[in-house]
Each structure stands twice: as structure tokens, then as C-alpha cells.
Design an enzyme around this catalytic site. Structure first.
Site, PDB file in Angstrom:
ATOM      1  N   THR A 176      44.933  29.499  38.896  1.00 50.17           N
ATOM      2  CA  THR A 176      44.642  30.374  37.760  1.00 50.17           C
ATOM      3  C   THR A 176      44.880  31.845  38.112  1.00 50.17           C
ATOM      4  OG1 THR A 176      42.957  28.815  37.013  1.00 50.17           O
ATOM      5  CG2 THR A 176      42.822  31.041  36.132  1.00 50.17           C
ATOM      6  N   GLU A 186      38.528  43.862  45.325  1.00 45.66           N
ATOM      7  CA  GLU A 186      37.892  44.244  44.054  1.00 45.66           C
ATOM      8  C   GLU A 186      37.696  43.038  43.130  1.00 45.66           C
ATOM      9  OE1 GLU A 186      36.886  47.631  42.873  1.00 45.66           O
ATOM     10  OE2 GLU A 186      35.888  46.086  41.725  1.00 45.66           O
ATOM     11  N   LYS A 208      28.756  36.962  45.303  1.00 42.27           N
ATOM     12  CA  LYS A 208      29.132  38.272  44.751  1.00 42.27           C
ATOM     13  C   LYS A 208      28.025  39.297  45.007  1.00 42.27           C
ATOM     14  CE  LYS A 208      32.004  36.053  41.246  1.00 42.27           C
ATOM     15  NZ  LYS A 208      31.976  35.373  39.947  1.00 42.27           N
TER      16      LYS A 208
HETATM   17  N1  HSE Z   1      33.813  30.913  38.573  1.00 44.79           N
HETATM   18  C1  HSE Z   1      33.728  32.333  38.559  1.00 44.79           C
HETATM   19  C2  HSE Z   1      32.904  32.752  37.349  1.00 44.79           C
HETATM   20  C3  HSE Z   1      35.108  32.914  38.503  1.00 44.79           C
HETATM   21  O1  HSE Z   1      32.697  31.924  36.460  1.00 44.79           O
HETATM   22  O2  HSE Z   1      32.443  33.885  37.299  1.00 44.79           O
HETATM   23  C4  HSE Z   1      35.169  34.396  38.688  1.00 44.79           C
HETATM   24  O3  HSE Z   1      34.708  34.784  39.937  1.00 44.79           O
END
Ligand code: HSE
Length: 395
Positions: free
Chosen positions: A11, A124, A200
Site C-alpha cells: 500500500t 515522518e 507511534k
Molecule cells: N494501521 C495503521 C493505522 C496504518 O491504522 O493507523 C498507519 O500507520
């Protein structure tokens, strides 16, 4: 002309090829010269793709080609991706990545390797999809002590919670939609169990506080414990349920981190962040609150951030961008009970005393909001009949 390679044509990787192609003129203007895609590394062939002639299967083709100065790692995972990124950096190539698992677990090691070889390692796209957040955090907000980072950091779970709340949609059906739209991880358990948001958050905390915060050090809960009954009580009370990732500096300097579903009052800045959108609310001691908002997942949004990093590297081809954080043993992290919070508690039967009772929404059940207290104390409140749900309240 600067030559680039993409590793992984899923993707994100296919989105990067598309953006490089579609926006070539503006990218060339901003990079100082055109960025040409030379190779796409993948195990598969893509005979119907306009980029079919660029597909290669041997990593060594990229590694040994000195004309390739920029590499975008879009493979995901920490196995081959870590190995290939290490080898690209060691070969003097700038590397950019969307791979949050890799950065959260091995970012410090890869940044040190980049420094050693005088190239940049930028990521980023690893947090917040297309939202510019890491560069602002380290550059524009660099003059601040960051005291709080609070975000909706996973597009898949926010999409699911939004559909469940607005349409009463079934969890599994909405998850399938999120997968079809290219939002979910290869293994969507990483999304729904909170691990993706946790990774994250770790990257944000690493950069904001300057010391490694590792995913295994962060208490993490996903959205599988959120039920239709919780949605009903929240809706009746004008509250929203969101998967929140938070890293907060406590007055004693320790950092408190957590990923969990939270109840948010309707007027909270993050309450109306719906669907695949993410948002990060950052508090700096000089700037006060800053809110970053945008698409948190998806092909072109994530590619936007990857290409932004490629341009940054292209503009500084002979320089190393010095970002990073120190290693750490986690001793600067506060335990989850160090931050008293209000709690939403749903029980079978009568409301709990001393709490704010929410409007009735489910026959035979009640829900309330506690005064601020540590989680351990909140867990004891229902007494012998355990809570059916318990989530913190974000205020
Ligand atoms: N699987 C992740 C989300 C993709 O749904 O945020 C983006 O990092």
C-alpha cells in the site's frame, strides 16, 4: 537527477511511486533536482503496474548501485527491513521509512548507524500517516519543554470506533472495511490491540523526551474491550470513546505513558476526530497547546510523508540530519498509577456511590464517572461484582 529506490511495493510503497510520478515537477522544484525512481524491490512481480519495469527481487541490486542515493523502506516488520535498512545506511544511502515497528524498536541503533555513515534516517510517515508531526516536534517546537503528548494515533481503530458509535456497525465488518481501504496492518491485531498506537507513542516520546521509551515499557490496551453497551452509555452522556495514546511529563520529571480507550467529553479537542483521521495534541511550556490533525493511514496520505522525507534528504544529500535519543533503562518512566484520573466504570446493577452517574442506557446496568484516583483504587470500587468495563476519562 537523484536516483531513488523503494523497498516494498504494498500500500505505502505503491503510493510513494505514484506520488513521485504524479507530483514530479513540484518535487523536483522543492528537492532542487528531479528524483527518479530507479528500483522497486519486492518478492512479487507486478506485470500490470506502470512501474513493472522497475521491479527487482534482489536487495543487492540496490545496495551495490552507487547511483541510488535515496531509499524508501515500505516493507514493514523488523526482520528483513532492519537488515536492509542497516545495509543501505552502511552503503552511504539516505533512508526514509514508514515502519513504526522498526523505528520504535530499533530507531536509536539505526540513527547511530546513519550518523556514523554521514547520511540521514528519517521516519515522518511512521507516526500519524500524512500528518507532519515529527519534524515540527523536533524543529519548530524545539525551543519547548514538551509536557504532554496526547493523540489518536491509529486510523484503523478510530475508523472502527467511529462506525460503531455512529452506525452501530459490527466490529468485524468494520475491520474488514478498514483492511479493504488499506488502513490496517498486515496483521490487524497490531491495530486493535493497541500495539501500533503504542509504537507511534514511543517514537513521539523518544523525540520529545530524548530517551528511549520501548513498546514493552508502555501499558497498552486496545479496543476489543469496548462494547456496544459502552457506546450506548457514552452516547447518552454526550461522551466519545477514543483509543488515546498519551505521554505526559509529571512534575517530578518522570514520563507517564499509556495507550487505552478513553472517554472524552464532547468539547475535548480530540472528541470530534473521526474515521481514519488522527490528531496529536502537544503541550509545550512556551507555545502552550498545538494540535496536529490529518489522515492517519492510507496509501497517498502516508506516501505524502515518505516523499516529504525523500525531498528533505535530497536537499541535504551531503549532510546528516542529526536527530536521535539516548538509550535508557526505563527508570525515568512513571508507573500507571502515578497519574490519578477519573474513570468510567460500567457495572451490572446499581450505580457506585460517590460517583457521577451517567444517564441510563442499558437495562439492568449502570455507568458512572469516578473522582480522580489511581487505577488500582478505581478497580476496587465495584467491590465483589467486578466492573464490566473500566476506562480512564480524558479531560
Ligand atoms: N494501521 C495503521 C493505522 C496504518 O491504522 O493507523 C498507519 O500507520
Amino acid at each position: 537527477m537523484i536516483q531513488a529506490a523503494i523497498m516494498g511495493f504494498g500500500t505505502v510503497g505503491s503510493g510513494v511511486a505514484e506520488v513521485l510520478d504524479k507530483n514530479a515537477a513540484v518535487i523536483a522544484r522543492r528537492a532542487g533536482e528531479p528524483i527518479e525512481l530507479k528500483y522497486i524491490l519486492d518478492l512479487r512481480d507486478f506485470p500490470d503496474s506502470p512501474y513493472a519495469d522497475k521491479v527487482i527481487h534482489q536487495f543487492e541490486t540496490i545496495e551495490s548501485d552507487p547511483s541510488v542515493r535515496l531509499v524508501a523502506e515500505c516493507m514493514g516488520g523488523v526482520g528483513a527491513a532492519r537488515n536492509f535498512v542497516r545495509r543501505c545506511l552502511a552503503a552511504g544511502k539516505h533512508v526514509v521509512t514508514s515502519n513504526k515497528e522498526l523505528v520504535a524498536a530499533h530507531g536509536q541503533e539505526l540513527l547511530e548507524l546513519a550518523r556514523e555513515h554521514h547520511v540521514s534516517f528519517l521516519f515522518e510517515a511512521s507516526v500519524g500517516g500524512g500528518i507532519p508531526i515529527l519534524r515540527p516536534l523536533t524543529d519548530d517546537l524545539g525551543g519547548n519543554v514538551i509536557t504532554d503528548i496526547c493523540g489518536i494515533l491509529n486510523g484503523t481503530t478510530n475508523y472502527i470506533l467511529t462506525k460503531m458509535s455512529r452506525e452501530g456497525a459490527a466490529f468485524d465488518a468494520v475491520l474488514r472495511q478498514a483492511q479493504q481501504m488499506g488502513y490496517a496492518e498486515a496483521n490487524p491485531a497490531a491495530d486493535i490491540d493497541g500495539h501500533d498506537a503504542c509504537r507511534k507513542l514511543c517514537i513521539l516520546a523518544d523525540l520529545a523526551y530524548g530517551r528511549a521509551v520501548l513498546p514493552e515499557q508502555v501499558p497498552t490496551a486496545g479496543i476489543t474491550s469496548v462494547t456496544a453497551e459502552d457506546m450506548a452509555f457514552a452516547a447518552a452522556a454526550g461522551l466519545h470513546i477514543k483509543l488515546i495514546a498519551r505521554a505526559k511529563q509529571l512534575p517530578d520529571g518522570r514520563v507517564w505513558c499509556c495507550v487505552s480507550p478513553h472517554l472524552l467529553p464532547g468539547e475535548h479537542l480530540l472528541a470530534s476526530v473521526d474515521g481514519v483521521f488522527n490528531a496529536v495534541l502537544v503541550h509545550g511550556n512556551a507555545v502552550d497547546d498545538v494540535l496536529f490533525y490529518g489522515r492517519g493511514a492510507g496509501k497517498l496520505a502516508t506516501a505524502s510523508a515518505v516523499v516529504g522525507d525523500l525531498i528533505d534528504c535530497a536537499r541535504h544529500l551531503d549532510r546528516h540530519k542529526d536527530i536521535g535519543w539516548a538509550a535508557g533503562d526505563g527508570s525515568y518512566l512513571a508507573p500507571v498509577d502515578a497519574l490519578p484520573q477519573r474513570w468510567y466504570i460500567r457495572t451490572a446493577g446499581a450505580p457506585l456511590s460517590g460517583c457521577t452517574v451517567l444517564p441510563a442506557a442499558v437495562p439492568g446496568q449502570s455507568a458512572c464517572l469516578t473522582p480522580p484516583m489511581p487505577r488500582a483504587a478505581a478497580l476496587e470500587l465495584p467491590g465483589s461484582a467486578p466492573a464490566l468495563s473500566i476506562f480512564p476519562v480524558l479531560e
